[in-house]
Design a protein around this motif. Sequence first.
Motif, short mmCIF file in Angstrom:
data_model
loop_
_atom_site.label_atom_id
_atom_site.label_comp_id
_atom_site.label_asym_id
_atom_site.label_seq_id
_atom_site.Cartn_x
_atom_site.Cartn_y
_atom_site.Cartn_z
N PHE A 88 0.88 -1.19 0.00
CA PHE A 88 0.00 0.00 0.00
C PHE A 88 0.91 1.23 0.00
O PHE A 88 0.99 1.98 0.97
N ASP B 145 -3.49 -3.90 -7.40
CA ASP B 145 -4.34 -4.16 -6.25
C ASP B 145 -3.61 -5.12 -5.30
O ASP B 145 -3.32 -6.26 -5.68
N ARG C 281 -9.76 0.20 -1.17
CA ARG C 281 -10.49 -0.20 -2.37
C ARG C 281 -9.78 -1.39 -2.98
O ARG C 281 -8.55 -1.50 -2.91
C1 LIG Z 1 -2.27 4.97 4.45
S1 LIG Z 1 -1.92 5.13 2.77
C2 LIG Z 1 -0.21 4.75 2.67
C3 LIG Z 1 0.64 5.97 2.67
C4 LIG Z 1 2.11 5.68 2.44
N1 LIG Z 1 2.67 4.92 3.54
C5 LIG Z 1 2.89 6.98 2.22
O1 LIG Z 1 3.86 7.24 2.99
O2 LIG Z 1 2.54 7.73 1.33
C6 LIG Z 1 -2.64 3.68 2.08
C7 LIG Z 1 -2.55 3.61 0.57
O3 LIG Z 1 -3.09 2.36 0.14
C8 LIG Z 1 -3.74 2.56 -1.12
N2 LIG Z 1 -4.65 1.44 -1.34
C9 LIG Z 1 -5.92 1.28 -0.90
N3 LIG Z 1 -6.40 0.08 -1.30
C10 LIG Z 1 -5.40 -0.53 -2.00
C11 LIG Z 1 -5.27 -1.79 -2.66
N4 LIG Z 1 -6.27 -2.67 -2.69
N5 LIG Z 1 -4.09 -2.08 -3.27
C12 LIG Z 1 -3.05 -1.20 -3.27
N6 LIG Z 1 -3.12 0.01 -2.67
C13 LIG Z 1 -4.27 0.34 -2.03
C14 LIG Z 1 -4.40 3.92 -0.95
O4 LIG Z 1 -4.70 4.50 -2.20
C15 LIG Z 1 -3.33 4.69 -0.15
O5 LIG Z 1 -2.48 5.39 -1.01
#
Ligand SMILES: C[S@@+](CC[C@H](N)C(=O)[O-])C[C@H]1O[C@@H](n2cnc3c(N)ncnc32)[C@H](O)[C@@H]1O
Length: 372
Positions: free
Chosen positions: A213, A280, A311
Motif C-alpha cells: 500500500f 491491487d 479499495r
Molecule cells: C495509508 S496510505 C499509505 C501511505 C504511504 N505509507 C505513504 O507514505 O505515502 C494507504 C494507501 O493504500 C492505497 N490502497 C488502498 N487500497 C489498495 C489496494 N487494494 N491495493 C493497493 N493500494 C491500495 C491507498 O490508495 C493509499 O495510497
Amino acid sequence: MKQYLFIFTQTHLDFRIPEFSSLCQLFGIPDKSGEICKDDVLCTIELEPNHVAQLLSRAISIKSVYEIILQGSDYGDICEQLKISSEKFRVFDSENQSWALRIRPYGLKHDISQTNEMIDELVELLPLNKASVNLSNPSIEFSLIEDFSQNRNQKPVATYFGRFIGEGHRSWISKFSLKSRKYIGNSTMDPELALIQANLVMARPGAIVLDPFCGTGGLILPASHFGATTVGTEINYQIARAEGVSARMGEGKLTANQSVLANFEQYGIADKFLGILIADASRHSLWRYGENGIFDAITTDPPYGVREKGRKVGNKKRKPHWTLPGSAHEQHYPEKQVYGITQVFLDLLNLAAKVLVISGRIAFWYPVVRNE
Ligand SMILES: C[S@@+](CC[C@H](N)C(=O)[O-])C[C@H]1O[C@@H](n2cnc3c(N)ncnc32)[C@H](O)[C@@H]1O
C-alpha cells in the motif's frame, strides 16, 4: 566488554525496545533489549565497543551513548571517587589528547552558577596532567550525567561520569522532513516512524522490501536509505503517478517534478527504487513466488478507511441508473469495491506468508481503539 550508558529519545517510547532488538539481530550481536525499561530515558548496558558503534550507525530511538567510567549515587559520590581513580584516567592522559567536560542533568535544571561551580570542582579533581583542555573540538568529551528522571526532589536515581561515544541518527528525521520532500500525500508517513519501521524490518543492502500500500513511498524511502531495494504497489492511479492537486495547502496542481521517483532522486537513492506498480494489493497472484519467497521484508501502512479509502478490484452491484447493458461495464474500466479493514489485514498477512522469505519480516500499522 564495557559498561555503557544509553540515553533514549523521549518520543515513541513503544518502539525503543523493538528497534534496539531488531538492530541487535541485524548486526548479529547479543540482544540486550531485555535490559531496557520502556519508561526510562537512561539505561546501562554491557556491550562490546564495536557493537555500540554498529547500533549507533542505525538507531533512531537512541539519542546518545556514553562509556561509563564512574558510577555513583550522586555528585558528591562521583567527586569522592574521582579522588581515587587516577588509574582509570591514565588511558586518557597523553599529550596528543584533548578534553572538555559537560554537565548533563536529566529531569532537572541546574542554574548556570551551580553548573560552573561543579565544572570548576570536577576540573580540579580530574587526574589529567598531560592532556590539554579544548572546548571546541576535544578528542575526549567527558560528561557528568545525573539521572533525576524518577525523583524530581533534587535527589538523582544515579550519577555517572562518562566519556561521550556518539549519537543516534536523529539528523535523518530532518533529512527526510515532509516539509522539504518533493512529493507528499494526505497520509505520507511521518519520517521518524518510517525510519524506525525500516529498522524493525531490518532493511539492509541486498534485501528486497515491498510496500503493498505504497502511496507516496514514505515507508520504502527509508528502507532504501538503509540500502534495501524497494518496490511498491498502489491502487490509486493519481497517487501512484502523482497527478492532481497537491496535498500541500495552496500548492495547486502537482507538477512533473513531483513523483515517487523524484523523492528517491531527492535523497540520492533512485538506484534502490525498483518502481511502483499500479496494482491491487489483494491480488496476490501478481507475484510469482516459489517455496522460498521473494521479499525479505514488507513495510506498510494499509488503508483504514479514514484518511485513505480501502479499495480493491471487484464488481459492484448493478445500479438502476447504469446505461451500459448487461455485464459490458465489467470489461470497460476495472471496477472497484470497498475493501473492508478485516479483509485488508487478512490479505496482508496471507501475502506475507506467501511472498516473504523464511525469517523475513513484516511491520505494519494497525488502528486500535484503546478503550476497546
Ligand atoms: C495509508 S496510505 C499509505 C501511505 C504511504 N505509507 C505513504 O507514505 O505515502 C494507504 C494507501 O493504500 C492505497 N490502497 C488502498 N487500497 C489498495 C489496494 N487494494 N491495493 C493497493 N493500494 C491500495 C491507498 O490508495 C493509499 O495510497
